[in-house]
Write a protein that holds these residues in place. Structure first.
Motif, short mmCIF file in Angstrom:
data_model
loop_
_atom_site.label_atom_id
_atom_site.label_comp_id
_atom_site.label_asym_id
_atom_site.label_seq_id
_atom_site.Cartn_x
_atom_site.Cartn_y
_atom_site.Cartn_z
N UNK A 146 -36.79 -9.75 -42.84
CA UNK A 146 -37.51 -8.93 -41.85
C UNK A 146 -36.61 -8.58 -40.67
N UNK A 147 -35.91 -9.60 -40.13
CA UNK A 147 -35.04 -9.36 -38.97
C UNK A 147 -33.89 -8.43 -39.32
N UNK A 148 -33.32 -8.59 -40.50
CA UNK A 148 -32.21 -7.72 -40.86
C UNK A 148 -32.66 -6.27 -40.93
N UNK A 149 -33.85 -6.02 -41.46
CA UNK A 149 -34.38 -4.65 -41.52
C UNK A 149 -34.70 -4.12 -40.12
N UNK A 150 -35.25 -4.99 -39.26
CA UNK A 150 -35.53 -4.58 -37.88
C UNK A 150 -34.23 -4.21 -37.16
N UNK A 151 -33.19 -5.01 -37.35
CA UNK A 151 -31.90 -4.72 -36.71
C UNK A 151 -31.29 -3.42 -37.23
N UNK A 152 -31.46 -3.15 -38.52
CA UNK A 152 -30.97 -1.88 -39.07
C UNK A 152 -31.66 -0.70 -38.39
N UNK B 184 -33.02 -0.71 -35.40
CA UNK B 184 -32.50 -0.65 -34.02
C UNK B 184 -31.16 0.07 -34.00
N UNK B 185 -30.30 -0.24 -34.98
CA UNK B 185 -29.00 0.41 -35.05
C UNK B 185 -29.10 1.91 -35.26
N UNK B 186 -29.99 2.32 -36.16
CA UNK B 186 -30.19 3.76 -36.43
C UNK B 186 -30.69 4.47 -35.17
N UNK B 187 -31.63 3.82 -34.48
CA UNK B 187 -32.15 4.41 -33.23
C UNK B 187 -31.06 4.51 -32.17
N UNK C 206 -23.39 0.12 -27.60
CA UNK C 206 -22.70 -1.13 -27.96
C UNK C 206 -23.66 -2.15 -28.56
N UNK C 207 -24.74 -2.41 -27.87
CA UNK C 207 -25.67 -3.46 -28.31
C UNK C 207 -26.42 -3.03 -29.57
N UNK C 208 -26.94 -1.80 -29.56
CA UNK C 208 -27.74 -1.33 -30.68
C UNK C 208 -26.94 -1.21 -31.96
N UNK C 209 -25.73 -0.64 -31.89
CA UNK C 209 -24.91 -0.46 -33.09
C UNK C 209 -24.42 -1.80 -33.63
N UNK D 211 -24.95 -5.73 -37.89
CA UNK D 211 -25.22 -7.14 -38.19
C UNK D 211 -26.39 -7.24 -39.17
N UNK D 212 -27.42 -6.44 -38.94
CA UNK D 212 -28.57 -6.41 -39.85
C UNK D 212 -28.19 -5.89 -41.22
N UNK D 213 -27.37 -4.83 -41.25
CA UNK D 213 -26.96 -4.24 -42.53
C UNK D 213 -26.13 -5.24 -43.34
N UNK D 214 -25.17 -5.89 -42.68
CA UNK D 214 -24.35 -6.88 -43.39
C UNK D 214 -25.22 -8.02 -43.92
N UNK D 215 -26.10 -8.53 -43.06
CA UNK D 215 -26.97 -9.64 -43.47
C UNK D 215 -27.83 -9.25 -44.66
N UNK D 216 -28.42 -8.07 -44.59
CA UNK D 216 -29.30 -7.62 -45.68
C UNK D 216 -28.52 -7.49 -46.98
N UNK D 217 -27.39 -6.79 -46.94
CA UNK D 217 -26.62 -6.55 -48.16
C UNK D 217 -26.03 -7.83 -48.72
N UNK D 218 -25.50 -8.68 -47.84
CA UNK D 218 -24.86 -9.91 -48.30
C UNK D 218 -25.86 -10.88 -48.90
N UNK D 219 -26.99 -11.11 -48.21
CA UNK D 219 -27.98 -12.05 -48.73
C UNK D 219 -28.67 -11.48 -49.98
#
Length: 419
Positions: A19-25, A27-30, A378-381, A386-394
């Motif tokens: 859930x968090x990884x998708x939320x972070x993704x 945030x990054x897109x926004x 800086x923060x959002x990207x 971080x979310x994209x890496x976590x999602x893909x790796x896990x």
């Protein structure tokens, strides 16, 4: 020797992490969208942060291939029980590579107007120091004799060729090592291990000679007048330390979730020794590059550090060395420190943030120039990647039939690793 652990265990990717990884993704897109919507200098900051995080993403995944390769070449047994984690990093590398290539493409071919030396110029958002039109054309008002002398490799065809060939090679070796390990679980024997050994030997030779070229092209050419023969090794050290820190952090996270029950504190201790040792190596290369440039005092060389000593960057310049040298030095020097899980966890988090800052100091002065604090971009990207890496790796980790290479010839040694 029998153990009480079940080696048929598979990782299930669900719950909070997913859930968090998708939320972070999201945030990054926004954050990326807002950067382009705000316009002006925000667009440049967006491109610079996209380059930073896509390069970081590629480096961490490449560190997974590198870790697997030197473990095979050293015929190391201690790491066999958790080799699936860096293998998951390696299998994500093709996606990370594609993202980097897409970002550099947009950065190279999207232009904007800037005022340089009292005149208005149209330059790309990334690699303006060598990709601006006319820099290598004698007689052009933009002609630059230094870039003209480097045009054999500072040109778009060579740049793309380097990216595609090197990232393609690293991705192939990462995929092949993971595939051999999975085949080993099915057929047993030594054939797949022997193949992994040979692949690793070839990869390390190629990687050792080519990763500095990759770092020169993607990062150092942002300030193309400057050159350091140590820059490639400096980036290699940063890549390795950040990769090790994330591997250790994933180990800690998964153990807290009830996975990898066959690992014990000695495995973490060994990871701590690698993190500590290569943090010191990173510091050595950082200092050597800085000291030799300072000692020579050649204007075209020292300008690189002079820009980073401007008031808006100077604090972050010194914080970089504090986070990436003093933190592991003070937190991991003793034997006992490496055996305290929470201390290892926080050291890894500091190093992950520290090497983000390291890449920030490498990239921003040559692109954004003026530091105006850390904002949405800086923060959002950072969170998005971080979310994209976590999602893909896990998600990749969950695709392995088991979390342990059941027929790895050194598995028993790893399960009984004690130091």
């Amino acid at each position: 020797m029998k153990t009480h652990n079940s080696f048929e265990e598979r990782f299930e990717f669900n719950g909070t992490a997913k859930t968090l990884s998708l939320v972070f993704i999201v945030i990054g897109v926004l954050a990326i969208a807002l950067g382009f919507i705000f316009g002006g200098e925000h667009v440049q900051r967006t491109y610079s942060n996209l380059l930073l995080m896509s390069y970081y993403f590629v480096c961490v995944c490449t560190a997974g291939v590198f870790f697997c390769a030197y473990q095979y070449v050293a015929q190391a047994g201690w790491s066999a029980a958790f080799i699936r984690i860096p293998q998951a990093f390696a299998k994500v590398l093709p996606i990370a590579s594609l993202i980097l290539i897409v970002i550099v493409t947009f950065g190279l071919f999207t232009t904007h107007k800037v005022v340089e030396h009292g005149k208005e110029e149209v330059v790309p958002y990334l690699y303006a120091h060598w990709a601006t039109h006319g820099l290598t054309i004698p007689g052009s008002e933009n002609f630059d004799p230094i870039i003209f002398g480097k045009k054999a490799f500072l040109n778009i065809p060579f740049f793309y060729g380097m990216l595609v060939v090197l990232l393609g090679a690293y991705s192939y070796f990462g995929w092949a090592l993971a595939k051999c390990s999975e085949n080993e679980d099915s057929v047993g024997g030594m054939s797949n291990y022997d193949k992994s050994f040979k692949l690793s030997c070839i990869f390390l030779v190629i990687f050792g000679f080519t990763f500095p070229i990759f770092a020169f092209g993607v990062i150092m050419s942002l300030e193309a007048h400057w050159f350091s023969t140590m820059f490639g090794w400096y980036n290699l050290a940063a890549m390795h330390v950040s990769g090790l820190a994330i591997i250790a952090l994933v180990m800690i996270y998964l153990q807290k979730k009830g996975y990898f029950t066959w690992l014990h504190i000695d495995h973490l201790h060994s990871m701590g020794k690698l993190i500590f040792g290569f943090s010191i190596f990173w510091t050595y290369v950082w200092f050597a590059q800085f000291f030799l440039t300072w000692y020579a005092n050649i204007p075209e060389e020292s300008v690189y550090f002079y820009i980073r000593w401007e008031p808006q960057y100077k604090f972050w310049f010194w914080l970089n060395i504090a986070m990436n040298f003093l933190a592991p030095l003070l937190m991991l020097m003793s034997r006992d420190a490496k055996r305290v899980t929470n201390r290892m966890m926080w050291t890894c988090i500091i190093l992950i943030a520290g090497h983000w800052l390291d890449y920030y100091i490498m990239i921003m002065p040559g692109t954004v120039k003026e530091h105006r604090g850390f904002g949405v971009e800086e923060i959002g990207i950072f969170l998005g990647f971080a979310g994209l890496f976590t999602y893909l790796m896990l998600n990749t980790l969950s695709k392995f039939n088991s979390l342990v290479p059941k027929k790895h010839p050194f598995l028993e040694e790893s399960l009984h690793h004690h130091i």
